[in-house]
Design a protein around this motif. Structure first.
Motif, PDB file in Angstrom:
ATOM      1  N   GLY A  96       9.119 -16.259  29.338  1.00 19.96           N
ATOM      2  CA  GLY A  96       9.539 -14.871  29.155  1.00 19.96           C
ATOM      3  C   GLY A  96       9.132 -14.026  30.346  1.00 19.96           C
ATOM      4  O   GLY A  96       8.455 -14.500  31.271  1.00 19.96           O
ATOM      5  N   GLY A  97       9.544 -12.764  30.302  1.00 20.38           N
ATOM      6  CA  GLY A  97       9.258 -11.865  31.412  1.00 20.38           C
ATOM      7  C   GLY A  97       7.775 -11.755  31.690  1.00 20.38           C
ATOM      8  O   GLY A  97       7.345 -11.726  32.855  1.00 20.38           O
ATOM      9  N   THR A  98       6.987 -11.706  30.645  1.00 21.09           N
ATOM     10  CA  THR A  98       5.546 -11.560  30.843  1.00 21.09           C
ATOM     11  C   THR A  98       4.990 -12.765  31.600  1.00 21.09           C
ATOM     12  O   THR A  98       4.221 -12.602  32.556  1.00 21.09           O
ATOM     13  N   ILE A 101       5.933 -12.561  35.249  1.00 20.46           N
ATOM     14  CA  ILE A 101       5.142 -11.563  35.984  1.00 20.46           C
ATOM     15  C   ILE A 101       3.707 -12.058  36.173  1.00 20.46           C
ATOM     16  O   ILE A 101       3.135 -11.938  37.264  1.00 20.46           O
ATOM     17  N   HIS A 131       6.205  -2.330  33.944  1.00 19.08           N
ATOM     18  CA  HIS A 131       5.985  -2.919  32.614  1.00 19.08           C
ATOM     19  C   HIS A 131       4.505  -3.257  32.392  1.00 19.08           C
ATOM     20  O   HIS A 131       3.797  -3.653  33.326  1.00 19.08           O
ATOM     21  N   PRO A 177      16.118  -2.446  36.235  1.00 16.34           N
ATOM     22  CA  PRO A 177      15.551  -1.109  36.165  1.00 16.34           C
ATOM     23  C   PRO A 177      14.255  -1.145  35.375  1.00 16.34           C
ATOM     24  O   PRO A 177      13.880  -2.180  34.836  1.00 16.34           O
ATOM     25  N   TYR A 179      11.927  -0.535  32.207  1.00 16.05           N
ATOM     26  CA  TYR A 179      12.215  -0.596  30.766  1.00 16.05           C
ATOM     27  C   TYR A 179      12.302   0.818  30.207  1.00 16.05           C
ATOM     28  O   TYR A 179      13.192   1.128  29.420  1.00 16.05           O
ATOM     29  N   ASP A 204      10.528  -6.498  39.633  1.00 13.95           N
ATOM     30  CA  ASP A 204      10.653  -6.836  38.218  1.00 13.95           C
ATOM     31  C   ASP A 204      12.090  -6.561  37.780  1.00 13.95           C
ATOM     32  O   ASP A 204      12.447  -5.421  37.460  1.00 13.95           O
ATOM     33  N   CYS A 206      13.394  -8.235  35.258  1.00 13.55           N
ATOM     34  CA  CYS A 206      13.458  -8.928  33.960  1.00 13.55           C
ATOM     35  C   CYS A 206      14.641  -8.410  33.156  1.00 13.55           C
ATOM     36  O   CYS A 206      15.396  -9.175  32.561  1.00 13.55           O
ATOM     37  N   MET A 207      14.803  -7.096  33.136  1.00 15.88           N
ATOM     38  CA  MET A 207      15.916  -6.500  32.380  1.00 15.88           C
ATOM     39  C   MET A 207      17.225  -6.578  33.160  1.00 15.88           C
ATOM     40  O   MET A 207      18.265  -6.903  32.609  1.00 15.88           O
ATOM     41  N   ASP A 238      14.892 -12.208  33.403  1.00  7.58           N
ATOM     42  CA  ASP A 238      14.881 -12.874  32.090  1.00  7.58           C
ATOM     43  C   ASP A 238      16.281 -13.332  31.700  1.00  7.58           C
ATOM     44  O   ASP A 238      17.246 -12.586  31.836  1.00  7.58           O
ATOM     45  N   HIS A 240      16.601 -14.581  28.518  1.00 11.34           N
ATOM     46  CA  HIS A 240      16.685 -14.299  27.069  1.00 11.34           C
ATOM     47  C   HIS A 240      16.993 -12.825  26.783  1.00 11.34           C
ATOM     48  O   HIS A 240      16.972 -12.408  25.642  1.00 11.34           O
ATOM     49  N   LYS A 241      17.275 -12.082  27.841  1.00 14.32           N
ATOM     50  CA  LYS A 241      17.730 -10.704  27.614  1.00 14.32           C
ATOM     51  C   LYS A 241      19.251 -10.698  27.805  1.00 14.32           C
ATOM     52  O   LYS A 241      19.957 -11.272  26.996  1.00 14.32           O
TER      53      LYS A 241
HETATM   54  C1  LIG Z   1      11.333  -4.531  32.931  1.00 10.78           C
HETATM   55  C2  LIG Z   1      10.640  -5.523  32.047  1.00 10.78           C
HETATM   56  N1  LIG Z   1       9.723  -6.358  32.562  1.00 10.78           N
HETATM   57  C3  LIG Z   1       9.079  -7.256  31.811  1.00 10.78           C
HETATM   58  C4  LIG Z   1       9.318  -7.378  30.465  1.00 10.78           C
HETATM   59  C5  LIG Z   1       8.555  -8.389  29.644  1.00 10.78           C
HETATM   60  O1  LIG Z   1       9.411  -9.344  29.139  1.00 10.78           O
HETATM   61  P1  LIG Z   1       9.037 -10.272  27.880  1.00 10.78           P
HETATM   62  O2  LIG Z   1       9.012  -9.378  26.692  1.00 10.78           O
HETATM   63  O3  LIG Z   1      10.141 -11.272  27.875  1.00 10.78           O
HETATM   64  O4  LIG Z   1       7.726 -10.902  28.129  1.00 10.78           O
HETATM   65  C6  LIG Z   1      10.263  -6.528  29.876  1.00 10.78           C
HETATM   66  C7  LIG Z   1      10.530  -6.586  28.448  1.00 10.78           C
HETATM   67  O5  LIG Z   1      11.237  -5.815  27.880  1.00 10.78           O
HETATM   68  C8  LIG Z   1      10.938  -5.580  30.689  1.00 10.78           C
HETATM   69  O6  LIG Z   1      11.838  -4.728  30.169  1.00 10.78           O
END
Ligand SMILES: Cc1ncc(COP(=O)(O)O)c(C=O)c1O
Length: 475
Positions: A96-98, A101, A131, A177, A179, A204, A206-207, A238, A240-241
């Motif tokens: 996942g994004g976390t 990162i 984030h 962008p 979150y 980042d 992720c989104m 990500d 999964h988004k």
């Molecule tokens: C910009 C951004 N970075 C990181 C994350 C973390 O992603 P995850 O919830 O998949 O760990 C998110 C989650 O919404 C996000 O919007």
């Protein structure tokens, strides 16, 4: 509770599953503005089939499962060309994004441990919109964070960032962008600044990493954010988004393998098997990776472009609708599918509760560094076609919220703090009792609790949330 002596019947268990999930949100209802990324039943059913097929395969060991390498390297190849990268760009699939990162921050830390052993107290500069995962990374990996407030347009402040650089700065980041307000940071300027000081820059995305290139093709203005910028060293995106693959799917990409090496871990000094972990997890299902590979190939570019067009339309409708409700205002001009709005006259926490009663999920953000508490929406495919209903319900809920009392619990808590001192907030039990919460259950109306949390300094909010969560996760 004990393990049942003999197994229950399947139907009985399915019955329990229905019972236990009866209060969970329904991701396919179109009423959820966050958390769920629903591509519709066709892609979803296909993803489930592939996921189930690989459920028990272990992606830990690519020598035993060479398919891991094939799936993962294919995804990296697809994503690097999607994101302006050349053949040098490498990366890995993460949960996942976390995790993406965390890994980029760890890689930066270990890179500078090698390159600049004189840095004893490494620092990371972040816009206040970055984030929370970056702060988690700092917490896990012993890095000091410097948070720079965003500009009034909610984008990173390049000048203040410049002034925050010290001899110890090892990494900077920006979002594409963010979150929070859905705006794209000036990644070109930030990454140039980082490059000029030999600081690692992470985007980042992720989104936005998957979706923004489609928005660009649809003619939307999208500032550069990816590997086309020479000083972007790593990027998280990500799947999964907005790529709609099953959860547990993100990618962390690096400009080259030399940088990526610092993310990895290998260990042979024990009695067991040779452990080589490119990412954080060790044993992990091959399901998410194989399903991500399959969904990208099944949906294809044209489908994603069509999805992007529909989402863009929905964002424009929702934005215009919110602008027409006089009590509400948008915090920033949304640049993708995420936006936030607030009110100067109505308690937004009541609006959220009222919407919740009508079956919508919209998300509160607390006030921070002068930014008022606000409501976040992540707009998605499942919300397309529901925008009219959403807006008319929102209008009604604003009216209802006006009539509700505010500040009652806040007054009780303030008195308690006055009498007993702020330490009283450490006692999860007493707090939950005042808030009408029971262990394992949150009250239907969260507004009174949210008002209290919003009024407290962030450190106190965090303490309370940790105490309460610590008590929730108990049988
Ligand atoms: C910009 C951004 N970075 C990181 C994350 C973390 O992603 P995850 O919830 O998949 O760990 C998110 C989650 O919404 C996000 O919007």
């Amino acid at each position: 509770m004990h393990l049942p002596e003999t197994g229950h019947k399947k139907e009985e268990i399915f019955g329990k599953l229905d019972e236990y999930t009866s209060k969970d949100v329904d991701g396919s209802s179109g009423r959820i503005f966050g958390y769920v990324f629903d591509p519709g039943s066709d892609i979803l059913e296909f993803a489930k089939q592939v996921y189930a097929r690989f459920l028990s395969a272990n992606a830990l060991d690519f020598t035993v499962y060479p398919s891991v390498l094939k799936f993962e390297n294919d995804l990296v190849a697809i994503m690097r060309s999607h994101l302006g990268g050349d053949d040098e760009v490498v990366g890995n699939f993460t949960s996942g994004g976390t995790e993406s990162i965390l890994l980029a921050v760890k890689a930066a830390r270990d890179y500078y441990r090698q390159q600049r052993p004189d840095i004893e107290r490494p620092e990371m500069i972040l816009p206040s919109s970055a984030h929370a995962a970056f702060h988690k990374a700092a917490h896990y990996f012993g890095i000091h964070t410097v948070t720079v407030p965003v500009l009034p347009n909610f984008k990173a402040d390049v000048e203040k960032t410049r002034r925050s650089i010290t001899e110890n700065t090892i990494i900077m980041a920006g979002s594409a962008p963010s979150y929070t307000q859905g705006v794209i940071d000036p990644i070109a300027e930030l990454s140039e600044l980082a490059g000029a000081h030999d600081i690692w820059f992470h985007t980042d995305a992720c989104m936005g990493g998957f979706l923004l290139p489609y928005f660009k093709r649809l003619g939307r203005p999208v500032a550069d954010f990816d590997f086309s910028l020479r000083n972007v060293r790593s990027l998280s995106v990500d799947l999964h988004k907005y790529a709609y693959t099953p959860k547990g799917a993100s990618m962390v990409l690096y400009r080259n393998a030399g940088l990526r090496r610092h993310q990895m871990f290998a260990f042979t000094r024990w009695l067991g098997y040779t452990m080589i972990n490119p990412t954080i997890q060790s044993t992990k299902s091959l399901g998410p990776l194989a399903a991500a590979w399959a969904v990208l190939h099944y949906a294809g570019d044209a489908t994603y472009l069509d999805f992007a067009r529909k989402k863009l339309q929905a964002v424009q409708e929702i934005k215009a609708g919110i602008e027409q409700i006089p009590e509400l205002y948008l915090l920033a001009e949304p640049e993708m599918t995420l936006l936030s709005f607030s009110s100067k006259t109505v308690n937004i926490f009541h609006i959220i509760d009222e919407m919740n009663q009508k079956g919508w999920y919209i998300q509160p953000s607390f006030s921070f560094q002068g930014v008022p508490a606000n409501i976040h929406l992540s707009i998605n495919l499942s919300n397309v076609g529901k925008t009219g209903l959403f807006l008319s319900d929102l209008k009604q809920c604003v009216e209802k919220a006006k009539a509700l009392p505010s500040g009652e619990l806040l007054r009780v808590v303030s008195k308690m703090i006055e009498k007993e001192g702020a330490e009283i907030l450490n006692q999860a039990g007493s707090l939950m009792a005042i808030a009408g919460m029971q262990k394992g259950g949150v009250p239907e109306r969260m507004a009174p609790i949210n008002e209290v949390l919003d009024a407290l300094p962030p450190e106190w909010r965090e303490k309370i949330l940790l105490e309460v969560t610590n008590s929730f996760f108990q049988p």
